[in-house]
Design an enzyme around this catalytic site. Structure first.
Site, PDB file in Angstrom:
ATOM      1  N   ASN A 156       0.807  -1.230   0.000  1.00  0.00           N
ATOM      2  CA  ASN A 156       0.000   0.000   0.000  1.00  0.00           C
ATOM      3  C   ASN A 156       0.836   1.275   0.000  1.00  0.00           C
ATOM      4  OD1 ASN A 156       0.645  -0.814   2.662  1.00  0.00           O
ATOM      5  ND2 ASN A 156      -0.955   0.488   3.476  1.00  0.00           N
ATOM      6  N   GLU A 255       3.575  -4.903  12.290  1.00  0.00           N
ATOM      7  CA  GLU A 255       2.613  -3.803  12.100  1.00  0.00           C
ATOM      8  C   GLU A 255       1.509  -4.367  11.214  1.00  0.00           C
ATOM      9  OE1 GLU A 255       4.878  -0.498  10.659  1.00  0.00           O
ATOM     10  OE2 GLU A 255       5.883  -0.254  12.575  1.00  0.00           O
ATOM     11  N   CYS A 289      -3.113   1.507   6.460  1.00  0.00           N
ATOM     12  CA  CYS A 289      -3.521   0.792   7.667  1.00  0.00           C
ATOM     13  C   CYS A 289      -4.182   1.730   8.661  1.00  0.00           C
ATOM     14  CB  CYS A 289      -2.306   0.131   8.302  1.00  0.00           C
ATOM     15  SG  CYS A 289      -0.990   1.314   8.617  1.00  0.00           S
ATOM     16  N   GLU A 468       7.663   0.715  16.534  1.00  0.00           N
ATOM     17  CA  GLU A 468       8.808   1.223  15.778  1.00  0.00           C
ATOM     18  C   GLU A 468       8.734   2.740  15.770  1.00  0.00           C
ATOM     19  OE1 GLU A 468       9.176  -0.886  12.022  1.00  0.00           O
ATOM     20  OE2 GLU A 468       9.434  -2.783  13.051  1.00  0.00           O
TER      21      GLU A 468
HETATM   22  P1  NAD Z   1      -0.258  -9.291   3.135  1.00  0.00           P
HETATM   23  O1  NAD Z   1      -0.197  -9.732   4.546  1.00  0.00           O
HETATM   24  O2  NAD Z   1      -1.108 -10.048   2.190  1.00  0.00           O
HETATM   25  O3  NAD Z   1       1.198  -9.283   2.477  1.00  0.00           O
HETATM   26  C1  NAD Z   1       2.260  -8.554   3.066  1.00  0.00           C
HETATM   27  C2  NAD Z   1       3.575  -9.206   2.659  1.00  0.00           C
HETATM   28  O4  NAD Z   1       3.659 -10.499   3.243  1.00  0.00           O
HETATM   29  C3  NAD Z   1       3.748  -9.401   1.162  1.00  0.00           C
HETATM   30  O5  NAD Z   1       5.082  -9.122   0.824  1.00  0.00           O
HETATM   31  C4  NAD Z   1       3.416 -10.871   0.980  1.00  0.00           C
HETATM   32  O6  NAD Z   1       4.025 -11.451  -0.158  1.00  0.00           O
HETATM   33  C5  NAD Z   1       3.997 -11.462   2.253  1.00  0.00           C
HETATM   34  N1  NAD Z   1       3.426 -12.745   2.670  1.00  0.00           N
HETATM   35  C6  NAD Z   1       2.162 -13.191   2.501  1.00  0.00           C
HETATM   36  N2  NAD Z   1       2.017 -14.403   3.071  1.00  0.00           N
HETATM   37  C7  NAD Z   1       3.214 -14.722   3.629  1.00  0.00           C
HETATM   38  C8  NAD Z   1       3.707 -15.868   4.354  1.00  0.00           C
HETATM   39  N3  NAD Z   1       2.921 -16.892   4.653  1.00  0.00           N
HETATM   40  N4  NAD Z   1       4.992 -15.840   4.776  1.00  0.00           N
HETATM   41  C9  NAD Z   1       5.801 -14.804   4.503  1.00  0.00           C
HETATM   42  N5  NAD Z   1       5.390 -13.704   3.810  1.00  0.00           N
HETATM   43  C10 NAD Z   1       4.112 -13.672   3.380  1.00  0.00           C
HETATM   44  O7  NAD Z   1      -0.678  -7.759   3.194  1.00  0.00           O
HETATM   45  P2  NAD Z   1      -1.013  -6.814   1.955  1.00  0.00           P
HETATM   46  O8  NAD Z   1      -2.327  -7.233   1.383  1.00  0.00           O
HETATM   47  O9  NAD Z   1       0.187  -6.714   1.087  1.00  0.00           O
HETATM   48  O10 NAD Z   1      -1.189  -5.394   2.697  1.00  0.00           O
HETATM   49  C11 NAD Z   1      -2.365  -4.952   3.272  1.00  0.00           C
HETATM   50  C12 NAD Z   1      -2.367  -5.208   4.770  1.00  0.00           C
HETATM   51  O11 NAD Z   1      -1.248  -4.565   5.389  1.00  0.00           O
HETATM   52  C13 NAD Z   1      -3.584  -4.627   5.470  1.00  0.00           C
HETATM   53  O12 NAD Z   1      -4.050  -5.568   6.401  1.00  0.00           O
HETATM   54  C14 NAD Z   1      -3.039  -3.413   6.196  1.00  0.00           C
HETATM   55  O13 NAD Z   1      -3.761  -2.988   7.310  1.00  0.00           O
HETATM   56  C15 NAD Z   1      -1.681  -3.870   6.564  1.00  0.00           C
HETATM   57  N6  NAD Z   1      -0.810  -2.739   6.849  1.00  0.00           N
HETATM   58  C16 NAD Z   1      -0.464  -2.470   8.148  1.00  0.00           C
HETATM   59  C17 NAD Z   1       0.332  -1.373   8.445  1.00  0.00           C
HETATM   60  C18 NAD Z   1       0.725  -1.023   9.860  1.00  0.00           C
HETATM   61  O14 NAD Z   1       1.635  -0.232  10.023  1.00  0.00           O
HETATM   62  N7  NAD Z   1       0.065  -1.557  10.872  1.00  0.00           N
HETATM   63  C19 NAD Z   1       0.795  -0.564   7.405  1.00  0.00           C
HETATM   64  C20 NAD Z   1       0.418  -0.873   6.103  1.00  0.00           C
HETATM   65  C21 NAD Z   1      -0.375  -1.970   5.833  1.00  0.00           C
END
Ligand code: NAD
Length: 501
Positions: A156, A255, A289, A468
């Site tokens: 994102n 996060e 997020c 962080e």
């Molecule tokens: P996601 O969890 O689908 O993917 C994030 C990353 O994890 C990607 O690089 C993906 O390839 C990897 N991944 C997926 N499954 C994995 C596994 N089993 N093992 C290792 N790596 C794996 O998230 P997304 O759809 O890319 O992003 C959206 C999400 O991120 C939303 O839930 C959002 O709230 C969250 N987010 C949180 C913050 C925060 O600071 N709290 C900031 C931005 C986004």
């Protein structure tokens, strides 16, 4: 090999091909914009070994001042390459140019400067110890890098979130293996060029491309040579990564998702609140997020806030990221849009009234294959509605009336997440009272997404583990060895501190 942009892995200072190649599709119009070299287990293993070699080499003996200077050079090179990074980010996400320039690229450079400042001024924890039996000692804690850090990030805010982790990791003397999202591989690949140009030693910064399960993400999280994982993404992915690191008992910094509430009291400056709320609901097409998806509005001002938000939603302009009038980009992918659409359908099926939006917009034939969605607001929902409980991660919010402060706090805290909240009020006592009772990592009052990079960032409950930002980052990216020096018996410190009268 096709003439598409080729995005390769970066290992030990070299760009290397992957085991397979997948297409990166533009969410603006559905065209293939790059080919991504997916790292197999062998490439991930090579990256982890390169990082370990860097740690046992000169980088492992680097001085704090050298690392701080290096971080500032990285920030300078990011600024020199801002236009390239901007184009890469827009190619992957379709974000409006203005937002990408101001929010994403600017923050990447700032992240490195902020981490340089923190590490340059970090002191040691030290204690002069005096026991009742007369023994004395000097205790001080020597911070050491965590080691090889796996950095797994979402799509994102790709460069912003990646650098938010890489900067303090390098400041603390770690070597990193970065796994960007499969949806946003471009800016991380360019960051590898930035690192090389800034003089980061080979192996300190490595990039592996691919997906999560059965791909680079899982290979990295399960690799025994990784000393810890810092992850931003969905809560369910965080749970999977916890299982991956469990056999080797590795620390995690998470996060995760949010289902953030805003509370608008009748005494709020309504124009300011509507302005702030519309930013917090629709920025980045709701894909931050920290975005607000639940809005609780005190009864007397409910209708006027709903009307104001609907007007703001209708003013949003979807379209070409490079057009000056565009305010809002697409969702990241067709798959993510299908998920968001399923929530739009579910909201209506559960009785919600659509105030504005609610479907897929018609932006003409050129953009018909993009992942566009209408900004959407609902009334007639409550905390039992699916769209008020699940994180949708789109430009949507449910608008709910409340009566009195206690009800507002109860409704806002009625969630399994705990990332952020915003309180809109002109009553100073109420502002402190209500913000302090929000069960979240970050509570804003009369503003939203105003960040001081020295302050702690993170979530409670399903929203994460750890904090962080500023010195809080050092807690995860370094680990102390406490040294206890026994002191000879003699006068107690301070006893002879004053000259005789
Ligand atoms: P996601 O969890 O689908 O993917 C994030 C990353 O994890 C990607 O690089 C993906 O390839 C990897 N991944 C997926 N499954 C994995 C596994 N089993 N093992 C290792 N790596 C794996 O998230 P997304 O759809 O890319 O992003 C959206 C999400 O991120 C939303 O839930 C959002 O709230 C969250 N987010 C949180 C913050 C925060 O600071 N709290 C900031 C931005 C986004």
């Amino acid at each position: 090999m096709s003439r598409q942009v080729q995005l390769r892995n970066f290992v030990a200072g070299e760009f290397v091909a992957g085991t397979a190649v997948f297409d990166k599709v533009s969410p603006v119009d559905g065209t293939v914009v790059a080919q991504v070299h997916e790292a197999g287990a062998d490439v991930v293993d090579a990256a982890v070994k390169a990082a370990r070699a860097a740690l046992t080499g000169a980088w492992g003996r680097s001085r704090v001042a050298e690392r701080a200077a290096l971080l500032r050079r990285i920030a300078d090179v990011i600024e020199d390459r801002a236009d390239d990074l901007l184009r890469a980010e827009i190619r992957d996400t379709g974000k409006p140019e203005k937002q990408a320039r101001e929010l994403d690229i600017g923050r990447a450079a700032l992240n490195f400067r902020a981490a340089a400042d923190v590490i340059a001024s970090a002191g040691l924890d030290s204690f002069l110890t005096e026991l009742p039996d007369g023994r004395r000692a000097l205790n001080y804690a020597v911070p050491k890098p965590l080691g090889v850090v796996g950095v797994i990030v979402p799509w994102n805010l790709p460069l912003l979130l990646l650098t938010w982790k890489v900067a303090p990791a390098l400041a603390s003397g770690n070597a990193v293996v970065v796994k960007p999202s499969e949806e946003t591989p471009s800016s991380a690949t360019l960051l590898a060029e930035v690192m090389a140009e800034a003089g980061v030693p080979d192996g300190v910064f490595n990039v592996v491309h691919g997906r999560g399960p059965g791909s680079a993400g899982e290979f990295l999280a399960t690799h025994p040579g990784v000393d810890g994982i810092t992850f931003t993404g969905e809560s369910a992915t965080g749970a999977a990564i916890m299982r991956s690191v469990a056999p080797h008992v590795r620390p995690v910094s998470f996060e995760l998702g949010g289902k953030n509430a805003a509370v608008v009291f009748a005494d709020a400056d309504i124009e300011q609140a509507v302005d702030g709320l519309s930013r917090s609901i629709f920025t980045n097409t709701g894909q931050v997020c920290l975005c607000t998806e639940r809005v609780y509005i005190e009864e007397p001002v409910f209708d006027s806030v709903v009307a104001g938000l609907a007007e703001r939603a209708r003013e949003l302009r979807l379209g070409d990221p490079y057009a000056a009038e565009t305010t809002t980009g697409p969702l990241i992918s067709a798959a993510h849009r299908a998920k968001v659409v399923s929530y739009l359908d579910r909201a209506v099926a559960e009785g919600a009234s659509v105030v504005v939006g609610g479907g897929i917009p018609d932006l003409g034939p050129d953009l018909a294959a993009g992942a566009w969605i209408e900004p959407t607001l609902w009334t007639g929902v409550d905390n039992t509605s699916t769209v008020m409980r699940d994180e949708v991660f789109g430009p949507v919010a449910g608008l709910v009336p409340f009566t009195g402060e206690e009800e507002a706090i109860r409704l806002a805290n009625d969630t399994a997440f705990g990332l952020a909240a915003a309180v809109w009020t002109t009553d100073l006592d109420r502002a402190h009272r209500v913000a302090g009772r929000m069960h979240v990592g970050m509570a804003w009052v009369n503003t939203w997404y105003l960040r001081d990079l020295r302050s702690p960032f993170g979530g409670m409950g399903l929203s994460g583990i750890g904090r962080e930002g500023g010195r809080h980052s050092l807690g995860f990216y370094s680990q102390p060895t406490n040294v206890c020096i026994g002191l000879a018996a003699g006068p107690r410190p301070g006893e002879h501190g004053w000259p005789a009268a």
